[in-house]
Each structure stands twice: as C-alpha cells, then as structure tokens.
Design an enzyme around this catalytic site. Structure first.
Site, PDB file in Angstrom:
ATOM      1  N   ASP A 181       0.829  -1.194   0.000  1.00 29.03           N
ATOM      2  CA  ASP A 181       0.000   0.000   0.000  1.00 29.03           C
ATOM      3  C   ASP A 181       0.874   1.258   0.000  1.00 29.03           C
ATOM      4  O   ASP A 181       1.901   1.291  -0.686  1.00 29.03           O
ATOM      5  CB  ASP A 181      -0.922  -0.037   1.232  1.00 29.03           C
ATOM      6  CG  ASP A 181      -2.263   0.613   0.960  1.00 29.03           C
ATOM      7  OD1 ASP A 181      -2.294   1.847   0.842  1.00 29.03           O
ATOM      8  OD2 ASP A 181      -3.275  -0.100   0.854  1.00 29.03           O
ATOM      9  N   HIS A 193      -3.356   6.065   3.573  1.00 26.90           N
ATOM     10  CA  HIS A 193      -4.148   4.926   3.113  1.00 26.90           C
ATOM     11  C   HIS A 193      -3.659   3.617   3.725  1.00 26.90           C
ATOM     12  O   HIS A 193      -4.445   2.821   4.248  1.00 26.90           O
ATOM     13  CB  HIS A 193      -4.091   4.856   1.587  1.00 26.90           C
ATOM     14  CG  HIS A 193      -5.057   3.908   0.961  1.00 26.90           C
ATOM     15  ND1 HIS A 193      -4.733   2.623   0.617  1.00 26.90           N
ATOM     16  CD2 HIS A 193      -6.363   4.064   0.609  1.00 26.90           C
ATOM     17  CE1 HIS A 193      -5.772   2.030   0.069  1.00 26.90           C
ATOM     18  NE2 HIS A 193      -6.779   2.870   0.048  1.00 26.90           N
ATOM     19  N   SER A 218     -11.280  -0.681  -0.204  1.00 25.84           N
ATOM     20  CA  SER A 218      -9.979  -0.698   0.475  1.00 25.84           C
ATOM     21  C   SER A 218     -10.134  -0.970   1.960  1.00 25.84           C
ATOM     22  O   SER A 218      -9.257  -1.581   2.581  1.00 25.84           O
ATOM     23  CB  SER A 218      -9.260   0.646   0.301  1.00 25.84           C
ATOM     24  OG  SER A 218      -8.534   0.685  -0.891  1.00 25.84           O
TER      25      SER A 218
END
Length: 548
Positions: A186, A221, A377
C-alpha cells in the site's frame, strides 16, 4: 476438533487433515462492545524503527514532510513508455544486452528475470522483444490506484466490528505464540501511531518508491488499512483491530507515491518480496482495469508458497478490478451498516465475500490519529484479518482451505445463494471462529459430538474424487466394528482441480449412542488432485455426549 498435533504429522505426509466435526452447541457469551470515546493521541516514547529514531509526533510529521519533498524531486513517471519483460533463462547475457541497446530502451529496474524498461516507442519495442525469442512475455506497465472513496465522519463507533461479530469471535480463539504476518502492499505505515505499537514488523519492510527500508506512510491509506487489520486491542487507546488479541504483525510494503499511484510492476515485485519475507496473508487494497501476466505470475507464486491473497474489488460500480479478478484471489466487496452492498462497490463473478466498507473508523497519520473512510480498500482488511485469524489457529492451512472457511463464515445479504455483488455473503467473524473452535489447542486426540450430528472433515488441498475415495474413510465402534456411513462432498469443485473437494460430511447410517466412544480412521493413500498422497493412516477418538 482434530488435535493440532495431527495436523503437524499430516503435514509431513504432504496432505494436511486440519479439522474435524462441527459442534452446534451454545458458545461463550459475547464480549461487551467498546463504548465510543473521544480519541486523543499521546506523544510516544523514543522509538527505533528500521534504523530511524524519533522522539515525538512532531518529529515524525517533520520527517514525513522531508520525505514528501524528497519524493517530489523525483522525475515524473510516464507510464506510456514503460514495459515489463520476463526473460527466458537462456545462457549468456551478451545477446540480451545487445538487444536492449539495439532497441534504445532504458533499464529502470530488474529482479527475478524481470525487467522494467522505458522505451521511446513502446509498441515497437514490445513487437521486437516478442520476436527476439528471448522473452517469456512482454507487456505494458499499467498504473494502479488506491481503492477508496473519501467521506465525512458521521459516527464515533466501530460499527463494522459489531456487524461481523468480532467480539464474540475473539472469545473463541486460543492465543497464538508465533505471529501471523500480513503484508500490506500500500502507501506504507505510520510506524509511530499509538494504536499500532507492537503490531509492525520492521524486518523486511520496504519502500519501493524511495527504494529504502523505511516505508513511512506519507498519505494515510496504508495506515488506515493496517488499523482495520491489527490496531492494538484492549490497550485502553483508540480503536480495536479486527484481529483482536491474536498475534498478528503487519509487514508494510510501500508501492504508492505521493499522487496515490503505483503500477503493476511494483505490485508484482512487492508480492514476491512479501512471500520471500514470511508473509502468510497479503492485503491488496488497490486495483487496475488491466490484466497483466506479471501480477498473475506473482499471485501464483504466493499461492504456491501457501500465502492467501485478499484484494479489493474496486470502487467504480463496474467489473471487478485486477488483481482481485485473478484466479485464487479472495475478492472483497463493500457493505454498509444496513447489510446492503455499497453503491460504489464493483461486482462480478469473482466477488467472494462482502465486508464493512462504509464509515469505517480506523487509524490515520494525521491529527487526531483516527478517521472515517469508505471503500473496498477498507472492506478488504476485514477479510485479511479473518484469514490471519484462521492461520493463527491452523498454521498449516493453505489458501484454498482459508478461502473455504471464509466462504462458510458469512451471512447471506443478497439474493439467496451466491451473487455477483456480495459473493457468498457478508463476513461474520464469529462464524469463521466457530469452524476453528479448539483447532489451535493441542489435545488428547478426543473430540465430542452429540448422537445426531454428522462429522465434518476439512482438508487444505482438494482431494481427488474417484470410485475408491469413500473406502479411505471409516467410522469404527470401540470394539472395532465398522459402521455403515454415507460420504458427502460439500461445496464447489476447486477451479482448475477437476473432481477435487476440500470438505466432506460423513453421516452414520444410524444415530450414534450417547456415552459411547468411536474412532474415525482415514487411511493412507488418499490422494490430492496434485498427486500428493497421505503418507500415514490417521485416527481420532470421538466421544458421544447426550444431546441437549
């Protein structure tokens, strides 16, 4: 349940018998849900991660800004000129180097007989590379994107954990000594987040953008994804991770740059790296619309090494993205608090399971350290955590068995049966844990069941079905007499494994007698579709208790 030691012996025999018997008895009382609270980040003590030591959040923020500025100095990527090449293993390198010089291509990166090249004329270079006879395949390097949809905070509670019955599941689980490693490919991770302390594995961590061993999250994220999986639980701080108190470690691998963009070459390289550094589960909260051989080969490599891969289906209401659409990947859709599939969630026959993906509270790199977010996600790490929990109780479980247990650990939220939006249903961690009850605790080889129950037998490899399969299964009385039984094959045939099943039900011809003991025997020679055979005969004692 079949004692853990049997799993270890079967592993030596190449075909692992991992679990037996489904008990439909009342379970332990649910753990009380945690109250919502205001979260106030605290300054941390001096930490040392990957050779970097900093004393406070302020120092970390300064470091993030320094690394952001460093990355901004890097030249812009032009993906229209990039090519991925898998070279054939031919003797000598001179002709390869001469070919690259002839094509006027620039080598950007190389690893595992794979090269990332930059060409002025990509189509011409691809054509000539294919004609050279030196490449196994050649393809464009496509960009991939984070799978998220920004939203505003509305609720200050972790509804997702309550919806999937995580607190009840945690009460069922035996503690695991050896950590389960989940690679999060990620945007990196906040090494200093108060709720991720003790949950991050620095050995093997890597930043594929800045090419060093310090994948600090400059975006947020990756930290959000990691928090859903493994935020520290019962530490009187912040939120709880889906893995609860299980020993689960995050291996952070950074592939996204400041613009939230990565590419299929970096993703495939990160998958290989994750496998080679001990990951048992890989979380891919990312995706792109293009199939690539490089990603497909990396997924095959992971599965061949027993690694479960979980990926986001996508957030544009369209077809399932890659790598979630690849065979052997657990593709995850997003659902909301009302058990409806989110309107943005991608759909298709590859979707296996849905999980909370709307207004999910998780960890953040920016003050105050927590945020709400939407997207597949955020749904994906719920399922990665479930896979890690399965591995914590059944270390020998392969990707197919993990997927099968997740398929069974769901609540059907769409049309009856499997559908293209929610797959088999919304994840229920309590139903996953129910399949694991007692599996992680070595015992005496004795399991209990009531007279009317059937025996469930689960393998981690698909068993080849032929006319002799049933002859390997025997249910014996204490005196050694064999009882008539019917063997049922449960679930779908595994893709690419014609005639192979991992789950069986054994139904006695008549009800067993309470307070009596029986023996289940599985004979040596039982064959997997791969050709591997059970090397030894295995038995377990069944004690029949009065029904309730």
């Amino acid at each position: 349940m079949l004692p853990k030691r049997f799993g270890h012996r079967w592993l030596a025999g190449l075909l692992i018998l991992l679990a037996i018997i489904t008990i439909h008895a009342p379970w332990a009382a649910a753990r009380p849900s945690e109250n919502g609270q205001a979260y106030r980040p605290r300054n941390l003590q001096t930490l040392s991660v990957a050779g970097h030591a900093y004393g406070s959040k302020e120092n970390v923020r300064q470091l993030i800004e320094e690394r952001r500025q460093r990355e901004k100095q890097m030249p812009a990527r032009d993906y229209s000129k990039e090519i991925i090449v898998k070279w054939k293993q031919l003797p000598g390198t001179e002709s390869k180097e001469a070919l690259l010089k002839q094509l006027s291509v620039e080598r950007v990166h190389e690893n595992r007989n794979m090269s990332l090249l930059r060409a002025m004329d990509r189509e011409k270079a691809i054509k000539e590379l294919k004609q050279s006879g030196r490449v196994e395949y050649v393809e464009p390097n496509y960009p991939v994107h984070m799978q998220r949809v920004p939203n505003d905070p509305l609720f200050y509670e972790q509804w997702g954990l309550q919806k999937i019955n995580a607190p009840r599941a945690w009460d069922r689980l035996a503690p695991n000594r050896d950590p389960v490693i989940v690679a999060v490919i990620d945007s990196g991770i906040d090494f200093y987040h108060e709720d991720l302390q003790g949950r991050i594995l620095s050995d093997g961590a890597w930043d594929f953008v800045l090419n060093d061993n310090y994948p600090l999250d400059l975006d947020g994220h990756g930290t959000a994804v990691s928090g859903v999986i493994a935020a520290a639980t019962d530490n009187a701080t912040g939120i709880a991770g889906t893995a609860g108190g299980q020993n689960v470690q995050i291996l952070p691998l950074r592939v996204f740059n400041l613009d939230g963009q990565a590419d299929t070459y970096l993703v495939s390289q990160a998958i290989y790296h994750a496998v080679d550094h001990g990951a048992q589960v890989i979380n891919l909260s990312l995706g792109g619309s293009q199939y690539t051989r490089s990603e497909a080969d990396a997924i095959v490599y992971a599965r061949e090494h027993g690694v479960t891969v979980v990926a986001a289906s996508g957030n544009d209401s369209g077809p399932v993205l890659y790598p979630a659409a690849l065979p052997g990947v657990i593709a995850v859709a997003a659902s909301d608090g009302g058990d409806l599939v989110a309107s943005f969630s991608n759909h298709g026959p590859q979707v296996m399971v849905a999980a909370p993906g709307v207004n999910v509270l998780t960890t953040d790199v920016w003050y105050p350290g927590y945020m709400y977010a939407d997207g597949t996600s955020l749904a994906t790490p719920f399922v990665s955590a479930a896979a890690a929990i399965i591995k914590s109780q059944l270390p020998g479980a392969g990707p197919d068995q993990v997927a099968e247990m997740i398929k069974k650990g769901v609540v059907d939220i769409g049309p009856p049966g499997r559908d293209d939006y929610a797959g088999y249903g919304r994840l229920d961690l309590d139903l996953v844990a129910a399949q694991l009850a007692g599996a992680g605790t070595p015992g005496s080889g004795v399991v209990e069941m009531t007279p009317a129950q059937m025996l469930q037998i689960v393998f981690n490899q698909p068993v080849k079905i032929d006319g002799n399969t049933a002859s390997h299964f025997h249910l014996l009385t204490a005196a050694g007499a064999e009882l008539p039984c019917t063997l049922y094959f449960v679930g779908e045939v595994n893709a690419g494994e014609t005639g192979g099943y991992t789950t069986f039900w054994l139904k006695p011809g008549e009800a067993l007698v309470a307070c009596q003991t029986y023996t289940l025997r599985v004979d040596a020679g039982l064959t997997a579709t791969s050709g591997q055979k059970l090397a030894e005969t295995h038995t377990t004692v069944i004690k029949v208790v009065p029904g309730t």
